[in-house]
Design a protein around this motif. Sequence first.
Motif, mmCIF file in Angstrom:
data_model
loop_
_atom_site.group_PDB
_atom_site.id
_atom_site.type_symbol
_atom_site.label_atom_id
_atom_site.label_comp_id
_atom_site.label_asym_id
_atom_site.label_seq_id
_atom_site.Cartn_x
_atom_site.Cartn_y
_atom_site.Cartn_z
ATOM 1 N N PHE A 84 13.973 -27.538 -64.081
ATOM 2 C CA PHE A 84 14.755 -26.392 -63.629
ATOM 3 C C PHE A 84 13.891 -25.147 -63.415
ATOM 4 N N LEU A 85 12.804 -25.016 -64.150
ATOM 5 C CA LEU A 85 11.991 -23.795 -64.099
ATOM 6 C C LEU A 85 11.480 -23.431 -62.703
ATOM 7 N N PRO A 86 10.976 -24.376 -61.891
ATOM 8 C CA PRO A 86 10.534 -23.990 -60.543
ATOM 9 C C PRO A 86 11.682 -23.466 -59.670
ATOM 10 N N LEU A 87 12.878 -24.014 -59.847
ATOM 11 C CA LEU A 87 14.031 -23.520 -59.094
ATOM 12 C C LEU A 87 14.416 -22.117 -59.556
ATOM 13 N N LEU A 88 14.298 -21.874 -60.850
ATOM 14 C CA LEU A 88 14.573 -20.549 -61.392
ATOM 15 C C LEU A 88 13.597 -19.529 -60.816
ATOM 16 N N ASP A 89 12.333 -19.913 -60.699
ATOM 17 C CA ASP A 89 11.329 -19.018 -60.115
ATOM 18 C C ASP A 89 11.698 -18.617 -58.692
ATOM 19 N N GLN A 90 12.325 -19.509 -57.943
ATOM 20 C CA GLN A 90 12.740 -19.205 -56.575
ATOM 21 C C GLN A 90 13.900 -18.213 -56.542
ATOM 22 N N LEU A 91 14.753 -18.240 -57.570
ATOM 23 C CA LEU A 91 15.925 -17.358 -57.615
ATOM 24 C C LEU A 91 15.584 -15.952 -58.096
ATOM 25 N N MET A 92 14.593 -15.835 -58.979
ATOM 26 C CA MET A 92 14.307 -14.573 -59.666
ATOM 27 C C MET A 92 13.134 -13.817 -59.052
ATOM 28 N N THR A 93 13.237 -12.485 -59.107
ATOM 29 C CA THR A 93 12.109 -11.648 -58.714
ATOM 30 C C THR A 93 11.586 -10.844 -59.895
ATOM 31 N N GLY A 94 12.348 -10.756 -60.970
ATOM 32 C CA GLY A 94 11.957 -10.016 -62.168
ATOM 33 C C GLY A 94 12.691 -10.589 -63.359
#
Length: 113
Positions: A84-94
Amino acid sequence: MDIPEQARILRIFIGESDKSDGRPLYEAIVLKAREMHLAGATVLRGAIGFGHSSRLHTMNMLRLSDDLPLVVEIVDGEAAIDAFLPLLDQLMTGGLVTVETVEVRRYGPSKQD
């Protein structure tokens, strides 16, 4: 769905006004977690907090913030959280993301169900 006894908790610290493609970020995270069939996700709203900017966010009536602190918690096995972490990185900017090992004592419906 089962969660291993030794699992991971993913905590995502964001602001209520954070967005992802025009949608509230917390909603985008929970919907993506559901789409990925993670065991569950919960969004918690904080009464007061500050982060990287040190700007205070509070629900004090005299200084009502439109950007209260939120924490999204997701518990699942190590492999599911890692995927899930790589997908979370795509959603978040901060924000702030932490991962801890936890012991799952119970998961599922009550014995009365």
